[in-house]
Design a protein around this motif. Structure first.
Motif, PDB file in Angstrom:
ATOM      1  N   GLY A 111      69.143  11.513  65.465  1.00 25.36           N
ATOM      2  CA  GLY A 111      69.082  12.801  66.121  1.00 25.36           C
ATOM      3  C   GLY A 111      68.648  13.986  65.063  1.00 25.36           C
ATOM      4  N   SER A 112      67.920  13.526  64.104  1.00 22.66           N
ATOM      5  CA  SER A 112      67.318  14.250  62.871  1.00 22.66           C
ATOM      6  C   SER A 112      68.555  15.065  62.180  1.00 22.66           C
ATOM      7  CB  SER A 112      66.178  14.856  63.443  1.00 22.66           C
ATOM      8  OG  SER A 112      65.184  14.281  64.028  1.00 22.66           O
ATOM      9  N   LYS A 113      69.656  14.629  62.378  1.00 22.47           N
ATOM     10  CA  LYS A 113      70.776  15.340  61.564  1.00 22.47           C
ATOM     11  C   LYS A 113      71.065  14.796  60.236  1.00 22.47           C
ATOM     12  CE  LYS A 113      73.086  17.186  65.646  1.00 22.47           C
ATOM     13  NZ  LYS A 113      74.571  17.242  66.132  1.00 22.47           N
ATOM     14  N   VAL A 114      71.391  15.353  59.253  1.00 21.94           N
ATOM     15  CA  VAL A 114      71.852  14.646  57.758  1.00 21.94           C
ATOM     16  C   VAL A 114      73.101  14.648  57.825  1.00 21.94           C
ATOM     17  CG1 VAL A 114      71.267  14.843  55.357  1.00 21.94           C
ATOM     18  CG2 VAL A 114      69.481  15.638  56.961  1.00 21.94           C
ATOM     19  N   GLN A 115      73.748  13.424  57.638  1.00 17.94           N
ATOM     20  CA  GLN A 115      75.159  13.109  57.521  1.00 17.94           C
ATOM     21  C   GLN A 115      75.443  12.458  56.160  1.00 17.94           C
ATOM     22  OE1 GLN A 115      76.665  10.416  60.729  1.00 17.94           O
ATOM     23  NE2 GLN A 115      77.932   9.695  59.557  1.00 17.94           N
ATOM     24  N   LYS A 116      76.455  13.057  55.547  1.00 11.97           N
ATOM     25  CA  LYS A 116      76.818  12.575  54.284  1.00 11.97           C
ATOM     26  C   LYS A 116      77.579  11.436  54.330  1.00 11.97           C
ATOM     27  CE  LYS A 116      80.425  14.288  52.019  1.00 11.97           C
ATOM     28  NZ  LYS A 116      81.219  15.134  51.335  1.00 11.97           N
TER      29      LYS A 116
ATOM     30  N   GLN B  90      70.143  23.748  49.476  1.00 13.05           N
ATOM     31  CA  GLN B  90      71.128  23.399  48.557  1.00 13.05           C
ATOM     32  C   GLN B  90      70.729  22.774  46.910  1.00 13.05           C
ATOM     33  OE1 GLN B  90      73.030  20.162  51.054  1.00 13.05           O
ATOM     34  NE2 GLN B  90      71.618  20.663  52.465  1.00 13.05           N
ATOM     35  N   GLN B  91      69.489  23.050  46.876  1.00 15.20           N
ATOM     36  CA  GLN B  91      68.997  22.825  45.505  1.00 15.20           C
ATOM     37  C   GLN B  91      69.092  21.442  45.328  1.00 15.20           C
ATOM     38  OE1 GLN B  91      67.226  24.857  42.854  1.00 15.20           O
ATOM     39  NE2 GLN B  91      66.856  25.579  44.902  1.00 15.20           N
ATOM     40  N   THR B  92      68.891  20.629  46.403  1.00 17.16           N
ATOM     41  CA  THR B  92      69.295  19.137  46.423  1.00 17.16           C
ATOM     42  C   THR B  92      67.854  18.353  46.718  1.00 17.16           C
ATOM     43  OG1 THR B  92      71.660  19.585  46.742  1.00 17.16           O
ATOM     44  CG2 THR B  92      70.732  17.325  47.304  1.00 17.16           C
ATOM     45  N   SER B  93      67.640  17.090  46.051  1.00 19.00           N
ATOM     46  CA  SER B  93      66.426  16.510  46.367  1.00 19.00           C
ATOM     47  C   SER B  93      66.780  15.266  47.065  1.00 19.00           C
ATOM     48  CB  SER B  93      65.863  15.952  45.227  1.00 19.00           C
ATOM     49  OG  SER B  93      65.143  17.088  44.230  1.00 19.00           O
ATOM     50  N   PHE B  94      66.026  15.133  48.293  1.00 21.97           N
ATOM     51  CA  PHE B  94      66.476  14.123  49.173  1.00 21.97           C
ATOM     52  C   PHE B  94      65.240  13.113  49.191  1.00 21.97           C
ATOM     53  CE2 PHE B  94      69.248  17.382  50.952  1.00 21.97           C
ATOM     54  CZ  PHE B  94      70.400  16.399  51.306  1.00 21.97           C
ATOM     55  N   ARG B  95      65.417  11.865  49.207  1.00 20.86           N
ATOM     56  CA  ARG B  95      64.608  10.903  49.207  1.00 20.86           C
ATOM     57  C   ARG B  95      64.903   9.610  49.917  1.00 20.86           C
ATOM     58  NH1 ARG B  95      62.021  14.958  47.796  1.00 20.86           N
ATOM     59  NH2 ARG B  95      60.837  15.235  45.737  1.00 20.86           N
ATOM     60  N   ILE B  96      64.037   8.836  50.426  1.00 13.85           N
ATOM     61  CA  ILE B  96      64.271   7.834  51.078  1.00 13.85           C
ATOM     62  C   ILE B  96      64.805   6.638  50.478  1.00 13.85           C
ATOM     63  CG2 ILE B  96      63.389   5.750  52.440  1.00 13.85           C
ATOM     64  CD1 ILE B  96      61.569   7.872  53.655  1.00 13.85           C
TER      65      ILE B  96
ATOM     66  N   PHE C 149      61.829  19.116  47.065  1.00 13.74           N
ATOM     67  CA  PHE C 149      63.487  18.941  47.732  1.00 13.74           C
ATOM     68  C   PHE C 149      63.355  18.048  48.876  1.00 13.74           C
ATOM     69  CE2 PHE C 149      63.793  23.099  45.396  1.00 13.74           C
ATOM     70  CZ  PHE C 149      64.811  22.504  44.085  1.00 13.74           C
ATOM     71  N   ASP C 150      62.626  18.162  49.685  1.00 17.50           N
ATOM     72  CA  ASP C 150      62.614  17.797  51.057  1.00 17.50           C
ATOM     73  C   ASP C 150      61.744  16.740  51.566  1.00 17.50           C
ATOM     74  OD1 ASP C 150      64.862  19.468  52.037  1.00 17.50           O
ATOM     75  OD2 ASP C 150      63.590  20.972  51.711  1.00 17.50           O
ATOM     76  N   ILE C 151      62.222  16.296  52.651  1.00 17.83           N
ATOM     77  CA  ILE C 151      61.218  15.061  53.415  1.00 17.83           C
ATOM     78  C   ILE C 151      60.595  15.777  54.648  1.00 17.83           C
ATOM     79  CG2 ILE C 151      60.990  12.734  54.347  1.00 17.83           C
ATOM     80  CD1 ILE C 151      63.847  12.113  52.943  1.00 17.83           C
ATOM     81  N   TRP C 152      59.453  15.656  54.735  1.00 15.14           N
ATOM     82  CA  TRP C 152      58.638  16.226  55.918  1.00 15.14           C
ATOM     83  C   TRP C 152      58.101  15.313  56.758  1.00 15.14           C
ATOM     84  CZ3 TRP C 152      57.656  22.007  56.501  1.00 15.14           C
ATOM     85  CH2 TRP C 152      58.316  22.618  55.531  1.00 15.14           C
ATOM     86  N   CYS C 153      58.142  15.503  58.181  1.00 14.83           N
ATOM     87  CA  CYS C 153      57.232  14.617  58.851  1.00 14.83           C
ATOM     88  C   CYS C 153      56.180  15.412  59.618  1.00 14.83           C
ATOM     89  CB  CYS C 153      58.263  14.035  60.116  1.00 14.83           C
ATOM     90  SG  CYS C 153      57.608  12.824  61.430  1.00 14.83           S
TER      91      CYS C 153
ATOM     92  N   THR D  73      67.257  19.677  54.600  1.00 17.44           N
ATOM     93  CA  THR D  73      67.339  21.123  54.110  1.00 17.44           C
ATOM     94  C   THR D  73      67.706  20.957  52.675  1.00 17.44           C
ATOM     95  OG1 THR D  73      69.714  21.072  54.737  1.00 17.44           O
ATOM     96  CG2 THR D  73      68.051  21.773  56.140  1.00 17.44           C
ATOM     97  N   GLY D  74      67.089  20.422  51.686  1.00 18.41           N
ATOM     98  CA  GLY D  74      67.607  20.224  50.437  1.00 18.41           C
ATOM     99  C   GLY D  74      67.066  21.579  49.486  1.00 18.41           C
ATOM    100  N   LYS D  75      66.017  22.215  49.806  1.00 22.85           N
ATOM    101  CA  LYS D  75      65.895  23.347  49.146  1.00 22.85           C
ATOM    102  C   LYS D  75      66.834  24.471  49.176  1.00 22.85           C
ATOM    103  CE  LYS D  75      62.223  27.039  49.007  1.00 22.85           C
ATOM    104  NZ  LYS D  75      61.094  27.587  49.415  1.00 22.85           N
TER     105      LYS D  75
END
Length: 882
Positions: free
Chosen positions: A543-548, A490-496, A469-473, A486-488
């Motif tokens: 700022g490492s925030k995920v904005q829709k 939300q059961q949402t896969s995030f990809r670049i 689900f997520d992207i790690w650094c 925080t995809g896990k």
């Protein structure tokens, strides 16, 4: 009398007015009456393609394409309603925010000045480019590989230079320089133009021999090419031209000490230049390679100990010995052979000073597509090699160089590892992180797969990794790690987003390009929620925030971004034709720019919905259900089930009604013709692909029947390829279906297990069963009962369902005899069936006439058995045993 007549006329007038009002008032606010969409109307439907966005996002270009090829290119201002249309226009290009150009029919180039709306037309143009942000317009009167006249114009259209007898030209990545070749009789010249100062010079000339394979360095500081020095002997040299000091280097194999006797430059593969420009990579092979090997009548020797089966060996060496990748150092006039017969596969570092070498058939006899290999690290400058990894997967997604060239990342033992080239040390990067980096925890995966390593941080200190689900650094030195999304939860896969990876790529051969991301700037992400398949885009801010940006229960794709931070994207649902939308840099409400297929509003149309149910093991499943057009809840309808692995993810896909279908099936066509369509998901049990399909498909169909909307005796089944196997097997186990269609399907898994595929590298199909889509997990000899249990042909005597089979006679993936064998079995058993064999077609149907024929026949087959339309003589003749 006159007064009475007047009064009578007055009352009659009032009666007419009141009658008109009474009749017309109920119509106020109502939509025009919709009508049924017929096959004759299919050609009105087109497909929307987003083509380009100007630098600052003020203009967007897009195209509508149609089956009759009456396509239209559009140019639209993203603020306001200014729109230009270019019937049959192609190859639209922006010159910054100043001009837009495209090719029109009859070889006309149209250039539109975006501020003044002035239009310029230039005739006799087959190829063009806008250079230096539209400052120059380059045109050619011929296509590629022909002698042409090149004209260079300024933005106002005035010709400022022209070059005759041009045989080829290549622009550098920044489009501010051009390498070109000119031929005058036996005289050949190669020249270069710098468009920044519009300087032009001839690099060198040749009598008799031509220049070709023109290649640029990534930064445009040098170029290389081949020069044929002897047209009879086909000998050639490599030349590199360095622009800064106008120095020309030449590599001549005839004059180079140490170049292997009998070897020559192999020109069927392209040259490439290293990032620094200090190396030129080329291919070397035996001189006889240019001549096809003569066939002989000697016996083929298939050794039992061969690590690569004989047909695969023959495919790779059909023209002689495999060519070797070689490297030339112009400054030192030295060369080295990078790959070898023992280690033919190569992956270069970004700086192209190291190579990872391997042999795809190192161990052989393995049951995976990507076999395990031994990797060797080679210093291209010194030629030194050393063993790096033993028994490591050859999957390119599981190993690669860092973007900075001094580090190698690889996946092993459920973790990501780093190898420091300078220090010569290995380190497990992810042992302290609790997550799954691969899909082995899912239910019988299609094949083993790692979620991936998309790239590296711009500061060179961290690597980016995906889990489900997520992207790690993750810091390279092991000091820290953080989850960026925080995809896990939300059961949402995030990809670049793919748009972040646009740009020039260095040649990496069998490797992958290592992308760099500046995490101090906003990063665009794609998102997909697994519970309902909602899709969209987000910004990972500095700022490492995920904005829709945009995210909803639709299919949202094809996003383009401008330098200013504006976006365009498309949105669709099954019942909503794709729309083009614009999102300004304030990220507020999107603006509709274009809606395709507006005529759909005149017709009754279907809709789609996700349904949920469970299989016999209690496992939750999803299916995509498509409703018939003009749906009436009081009626029961026929239904067709389309099967292939997990298909519910296509719930929002829009499909134009069309007769041009490569597999003969179109969901929209069926909903328009009064059918439900179900796309069910399959959860597979290892070793039981057919049994799993029966169980999960039965659960989905039963769930629909219980809704009371489908006639349970009017249900059909259709599948293609692996879906064709599932169709073939399901009807041996279930009486649910009144008719079925199997396209390019497998009927005899045991026979296919021993098949040698005719595509790609002519590998045996054993790996497909033991570790890929068939999910058997074991060899035939370790699980004979399992293979027999899931074999359609072994259970054909149980079939009662009429079956239409079809296949391409040249299918290189699933041999046509798989369908023929099932046809013969059913014929012998006197089961209603017909086989369609399409000459000169492969795994899917490509010829439009054949596509129309197959689409009609599939529709007619289901209409015959599910709607009792018995007028089709080809069906009654082919299925009646009386």
């Amino acid at each position: 009398m006159d007064e009475m007549l007047v009064r009578t006329k007055y009352h009659f007038f009032l009666f007419l007015i009141s009658t008109f009002l009474l009749c017309s008032c109920p119509m106020v606010g109502q939509e025009p009456q919709k009508r049924d969409l017929k096959e004759a109307d299919y050609g009105k439907w087109g497909t929307l393609w987003t083509k380009g966005l100007s630098n600052r996002g003020n203009w967007v270009s897009f195209e509508m394409t149609y089956q009759d090829h009456n396509d239209t290119l559009f140019l639209k201002r993203t603020s306001g309603n200014t729109t230009y249309t270019f019937p049959k226009g192609k190859n639209g290009q922006f010159g910054s925010e100043d001009i837009f150009a495209c090719l029109l029919p009859n070889a006309v180039l149209q250039v539109t000045e975006l501020r003044s709306a002035k239009i310029q037309l230039f005739p006799d143009v087959k190829r063009y480019d806008l250079l230096v942000g539209g400052k120059y317009i380059l045109t050619s009167n011929k296509g590629r590989n022909t002698i042409s006249l090149i004209k260079i114009r300024n933005q106002k259209g005035a010709v400022i230079d022209s070059i005759s007898n041009v045989t080829d030209y290549v622009l550098n990545p920044k489009k501010n320089g051009m390498l070109f070749t000119v031929t005058n009789g036996s005289q050949h010249s190669i020249g270069i133009i710098n468009f920044e100062d519009h300087s032009k010079r001839i690099i060198t000339q040749s009598k008799g021999g031509s220049f070709y394979q023109l290649t640029w360095q990534a930064n445009g500081k040098s170029a290389a090419y081949l020069l044929e020095t002897d047209t009879v002997a086909k000998t050639k040299v490599i030349q590199q031209y360095r622009i800064a000091d106008q120095q020309l280097f030449t590599f001549d194999t005839q004059k180079t000490i140490g170049f292997k006797d009998g070897f020559a430059i192999y020109d069927r593969f392209k040259l490439s230049l290293s990032e620094s420009g200090s190396q030129v990579f080329f291919w070397a092979a035996l001189k006889s390679l240019s001549e096809l090997k003569k066939e002989d009548n000697r016996a083929e020797v298939w050794n039992g100990t061969d690590k690569q089966i004989y047909p695969s060996q023959q495919f790779e060496t059909s023209e002689g010995e495999l060519p070797k990748l070689a490297c030339w150092h112009p400054e030192k006039n030295q060369f080295s052979i990078v790959s070898s017969d023992a280690l033919p596969q190569k992956r270069l570092s970004p700086k192209q000073d190291y190579a990872l070498l391997s042999n795809a058939y190192c161990y052989g006899l393995e049951n995976t597509y990507y076999e395990n290999v031994d990797y060797y690290l080679k210093d291209i400058w010194t030629g030194k090699e050393k063993l790096l990894l033993e028994h490591q997967s050859h999957d390119p997604n599981q190993i690669g160089f860092s973007a900075f060239g001094n580090t190698i990342i690889y996946y092993r033992n459920k973790n990501w590892w780093i190898y420091d080239i300078d220090a010569g040390s290995h380190r497990n990067m992810t042992q302290g992180i609790v997550t799954n980096w691969d899909n082995s925890s899912t239910n019988a995966p299609h094949q083993f797969d790692v979620y991936g390593n998309p790239g590296w941080s711009a500061d060179g200190k961290s690597v980016l990794l995906y889990d489900e689900f997520d992207i790690w650094c993750v810091a390279l030195d092991g000091s820290n790690f953080r989850r960026l999304t925080t995809g896990k939860e939300q059961q949402t896969s995030f990809r670049i987003a793919a748009v972040e990876n646009a740009g020039f790529k260095i040649a990496n051969y069998e490797g992958r390009n290592p992308y760099v991301y500046d995490l101090s700037k906003d990063l665009l992400l794609e998102a997909k929620r697994q519970t309902d398949y909602a899709t969209g885009y987000y910004l990972l801010t500095s700022g490492s925030k995920v904005q829709k940006l945009v995210f909803e229960a639709s299919k949202i794709t094809d996003l383009l971004k401008s330098e200013k931070g504006n976006y365009v994207y498309t949105k669709q649902r099954f019942d909503q034709s794709p729309k083009l939308l614009f999102l300004s840099d304030d990220h507020r409400s999107p603006k509709l720019l274009f809606e395709s297929n507006k005529q759909q509003k005149k017709y009754y149309y279907g809709r789609s919905a996700l349904i949920a149910y469970k299989n016999s093991k209690g496992e939750p499943l999803k299916g995509a259900l498509f409703y018939p057009a003009h749906y009436d809840a009081a009626k029961q309808y026929p239904m067709v089930v389309n099967i292939y692995d997990a298909l519910s993810k296509h719930v929002y896909d829009y499909a134009n009604p069309s007769l041009l279908n490569a597999e003969g099936f179109n969901i929209t066509n069926f909903t328009l013709n009064g059918y439900f369509v179900l796309l069910p998901d399959i959860n597979y049990q290892l070793g039981n692909p057919g049994i799993s399909a029966v169980d999960c498909m039965t659960a989905g169909v039963t769930a629909i029947i219980e809704k009371g909307i489908v006639a349970k005796d009017k249900i059909g089944l259709i599948g293609h390829s692996f879906g064709g196997f599932e169709t073939n097997f399901i009807i041996t186990q279930s009486a649910l279906f009144a008719a079925a269609v199997s396209g390019a399907g497998i009927s005899d898994p045991i026979e296919l297990y021993f098949n040698i595929g005719q595509n790609r590298n002519m590998l045996s199909d054993i790996w497909r069963f033991e570790s890929q889509q068939w999910r058997m997990g074991k060899s035939l000899y370790a699980d004979k009962e399992g293979y027999l249990r899931n074999s359609p042909i072994m259970h054909a005597d149980k079939i009662k369902t009429p079956l239409l089979l079809w296949a391409g006679k040249n299918d290189r993936i699933v041999p046509m005899h798989q369908s023929v064998a099932f046809y013969l079995a059913l014929r012998r058993l006197r089961v209603k069936n017909i086989f369609l064999g399409y000459p000169e077609e492969e795994h899917s149907i490509a010829n439009p006439e054949n596509q129309i024929d197959l689409t009609h026949r599939v529709q007619q087959w289901f209409d015959y058995f599910l709607k009792d339309k018995t007028s089709e003589s080809w069906i009654s003749k082919g299925t009646s045993f009386e």
